[in-house]
Design an enzyme around this catalytic site. Structure first.
Site, PDB file in Angstrom:
ATOM      1  N   LYS A 179       0.896  -1.089   0.148  1.00  0.00           N
ATOM      2  CA  LYS A 179       0.177  -0.057   0.168  1.00  0.00           C
ATOM      3  C   LYS A 179       0.775   1.228   0.035  1.00  0.00           C
ATOM      4  CE  LYS A 179      -4.187  -1.830   0.809  1.00  0.00           C
ATOM      5  NZ  LYS A 179      -4.375  -2.781   1.627  1.00  0.00           N
ATOM      6  N   GLU A 231      -9.825   6.106   3.195  1.00  0.00           N
ATOM      7  CA  GLU A 231     -10.481   5.130   3.887  1.00  0.00           C
ATOM      8  C   GLU A 231      -9.658   4.058   4.260  1.00  0.00           C
ATOM      9  OE1 GLU A 231      -9.950   5.282   0.647  1.00  0.00           O
ATOM     10  OE2 GLU A 231      -9.632   3.117   0.523  1.00  0.00           O
ATOM     11  N   SER A 278       1.533  -9.774  -0.455  1.00  0.00           N
ATOM     12  CA  SER A 278       1.278  -8.584  -0.388  1.00  0.00           C
ATOM     13  C   SER A 278       1.476  -7.859   0.708  1.00  0.00           C
ATOM     14  CB  SER A 278      -0.144  -8.228  -0.827  1.00  0.00           C
ATOM     15  OG  SER A 278      -0.927  -9.224  -0.040  1.00  0.00           O
TER      16      SER A 278
HETATM   17  C1  LIG Z   1      -5.185  -3.939   1.390  1.00  0.00           C
HETATM   18  C2  LIG Z   1      -4.411  -5.261   1.105  1.00  0.00           C
HETATM   19  C3  LIG Z   1      -4.988  -6.130   0.339  1.00  0.00           C
HETATM   20  C4  LIG Z   1      -6.162  -6.124  -0.696  1.00  0.00           C
HETATM   21  O1  LIG Z   1      -5.853  -4.833  -1.567  1.00  0.00           O
HETATM   22  P1  LIG Z   1      -5.507  -5.017  -3.023  1.00  0.00           P
HETATM   23  O2  LIG Z   1      -5.844  -3.449  -3.478  1.00  0.00           O
HETATM   24  O3  LIG Z   1      -6.584  -5.977  -3.652  1.00  0.00           O
HETATM   25  O4  LIG Z   1      -4.249  -5.483  -3.313  1.00  0.00           O
HETATM   26  C5  LIG Z   1      -4.116  -7.171  -0.088  1.00  0.00           C
HETATM   27  N1  LIG Z   1      -2.985  -7.575   0.887  1.00  0.00           N
HETATM   28  C6  LIG Z   1      -2.810  -6.759   1.612  1.00  0.00           C
HETATM   29  C7  LIG Z   1      -1.526  -7.045   2.765  1.00  0.00           C
HETATM   30  C8  LIG Z   1      -3.383  -5.754   2.046  1.00  0.00           C
HETATM   31  O5  LIG Z   1      -3.185  -4.895   3.000  1.00  0.00           O
END
Ligand SMILES: *Cc1c(COP(=O)(O)O)cnc(C)c1O
Length: 393
Positions: free
Chosen positions: A89, A111, A377
Site C-alpha cells: 500500500k 478510507e 502482498s
Molecule cells: C489491502 C491489502 C490487500 C487488498 O487490497 P488490493 O488492493 O486488492 O491489493 C491485500 N493484501 C494486503 C496485505 C493488504 O494490506
C-alpha cells in the site's frame, strides 16, 4: 493495449466515472493532471528515490525452495511484505501524495479496512507534513486496534464510521461525503484500484513498479523476463494490478487471482464478488458487486478485513469476463492453512490477504519447469490475534 483503460475510463464493460455533480470538477482536474505529472522526470525522480530509500525497494524476488518441492514447480515469492509499513500500500500512498502536492492540495483524506492503507497514508502525510483524516468502520477499529494506534501516533485523525456493516464500504462512503464537502483543498488518496476513473488507472500505474522489477529479477534468476504464472490476491485489486501490469499483453503469462470465498461462495458469508456478483455501480465505478435484485448492497464477509469489500475494481472484472485471468475463491479455512504452511516451510508469516493467494497453490496442477510468481502482498503482524485464535484452539 486491449486490457488498459480506454479514453472514457472503461475496461470493457467496467469502470467509468459516476460521481455526484459537486465532485465533477475535482475528478476532472485529476483526470487532466495525473498523466502529465506521473510521466514527468521530476515526479519519476522523487517517487523512485522514495521507493528506494524510504520503502526499501526493490522488494526481493525470493525462490521458495521447500514450497517449490511441495507444489512441483519453481515458486518465487515477490516480497511486498518487506516494504516499510508492511505491505504494498505504501507504493500507492507515496505516489498519490506527491501528486496531491503538485496539484496544490493541502489536506489528505483516506478510507481504510484492515488499517494498512490508513497506516500507509498516515505515514506519507507525516513525511510530507500534510494533515490527514482516515475514515474507518467501527467494527474494523475494534478488530485492528494496533493499526489504529499507529495511525494516531503518526498524527492522523481516525474517524470511526457507525453506518451499515461498519466496515470498508461504509468507511469509503464517509470519505466520499467528506470529499464532497471540501472538493477544492482536499485530495482523496484511494487505497486500491477502485473508485471513479482515473483512480483505478492511477493506482495500477503506481503499483506497476512491482511488475517492472519482476521483469529484471526474473531475467536474473531464470534467464527469461516473464513467468508462466502470476498469482495474487484481489480485494479492490491493487497488488494484483501491480503484479500483472507489464505482463498483460504477453499471453504466455497465465494470471490467477484469488478472491475471498469466506465460508464458501454458496453460503452468502463470502466476498467472492467476481464469481457471484452482478454488474452495478459502487463508489463511482461500474463493477461486479454483491447486491440484491433491487440493487441493495449485500454485506460481504471474509476473515480478512483487507478483502472484505462487496465489489472488485473494474480492471479485474474485465480480465475475468474476457477470460484473460482465472479467478478462484479461497475460503477462510484454506487461507488459514496456507498461512501456517508458508510459516512452517519458509519461515514467513504472511498477511491474511496474501494467504488467500497462497491458498491457490493446492488447487493448481503445474508442470515441473513452470516458473510461478506469487505476490506476498503484506506481512502477518497485524493478523496475529486471528492466527492465535485459530491455531491455538
Ligand atoms: C489491502 C491489502 C490487500 C487488498 O487490497 P488490493 O488492493 O486488492 O491489493 C491485500 N493484501 C494486503 C496485505 C493488504 O494490506
Amino acid at each position: 493495449m486491449k486490457y488498459q483503460v480506454d479514453a472514457n475510463g472503461f475496461y470493457g464493460n467496467y469502470g467509468g466515472s459516476y460521481v455526484p455533480e459537486i465532485l465533477y470538477k475535482t475528478v476532472e482536474d485529476l483526470k487532466e493532471a495525473y498523466l502529465p505529472i506521473i510521466e514527468s522526470d521530476e515526479f519519476k525522480q522523487e517517487f523512485h528515490t522514495l521507493l528506494r530509500d524510504y520503502v526499501g525497494r526493490p522488494s526481493p524476488l525470493y525462490f521458495a525452495r521447500r514450497m517449490s518441492e511441495r507444489y512441483g514447480c519453481h515458486l518465487y515469492l515477490k516480497r511486498e511484505d518487506l516494504n516499510h509499513t508492511g505491505a504494498h500500500k505504501i507504493n500507492n500512498s507515496l505516489g498519490q501524495i506527491l501528486i496531491a502536492k503538485k496539484m496544490g492540495k493541502t489536506r489528505i483524506i483516506a478510507e481504510t479496512g484492515a488499517g494498512q492503507h490508513g497506516v500507509a497514508t498516515a505515514t506519507a502525510c507525516a513525511l510530507m507534513d500534510m494533515p490527514c483524516t482516515v475514515y474507518m468502520g467501527a467494527t474494523d477499529v475494534e478488530r485492528q486496534r494496533p493499526n489504529v494506534e499507529r495511525m494516531k501516533m503518526l498524527g492522523a485523525e481516525v474517524c470511526p464510521v457507525y453506518s451499515g456493516n461498519k466496515t470498508l464500504k461504509d468507511a469509503t462512503n464517509e470519505a466520499i461525503r467528506d470529499w464532497c464537502c471540501h472538493p477544492s483543498d482536499t485530495f482523496y488518496i484511494i487505497g486500491s484500484t477502485v473508485g471513479p476513473h482515473p483512480y483505478p488507472d492511477l493506482v495500477a500505474r503506481l503499483q506497476s513498479v512491482i511488475s517492472e522489477e519482476l521483469k529484471w529479477q526474473l531475467e536474473e534468476k531464470t534467464g527469461r523476463t516473464w513467468p508462466d504464472y502470476l498469482i495474487a490476491c484481489v480485494g479492490g485489486g491493487s497488488n494484483a494490478a501491480g503484479t500483472i501490469y507489464h505482463f498483460l499483453d504477453n499471453e504466455n503469462v497465465r494470471i490467477v487471482l484469488a478472491e475471498a470465498g469466506g465460508k464458501g461462495i454458496d453460503t452468502y458469508m463470502t466476498a467472492a464478488s467476481m464469481e457471484i456478483g452482478t454488474t452495478g455501480i459502487l463508489h463511482g465505478s461500474r463493477i461486479k458487486l454483491m447486491q440484491t435484485d433491487d440493487g441493495q448492497i449485500v454485506e460481504p464477509y471474509s476473515i480478512s478485513a483487507g478483502l472484505d469489500y462487496p465489489g472488485t475494481g473494474p480492471i479485474h472484472c474485465h480480465l475475468y469476463e474476457s477470460g484473460r485471468a482465472r479467478v478462484l475463491a479461497v475460503n477462510d479455512d484454506e487461507a488459514l492453512a496456507a498461512a501456517l504452511e508458508l510459516t512452517r516451510t519458509e519461515g514467513i508469516i504472511p498477511a491474511l490477504e496474501s494467504a488467500h493467494a497462497l491458498g491457490v497453490l493446492p488447487k493448481m496442477k503445474f508442470n515441473p519447469d513452470d516458473v510461478v510468481v506469487l505476490t506476498v502482498s503484506g506481512r502477518g503482524d497485524k493478523d496475529m490475534i486471528t492466527y492465535l485464535k485459530y491455531f491455538n484452539g
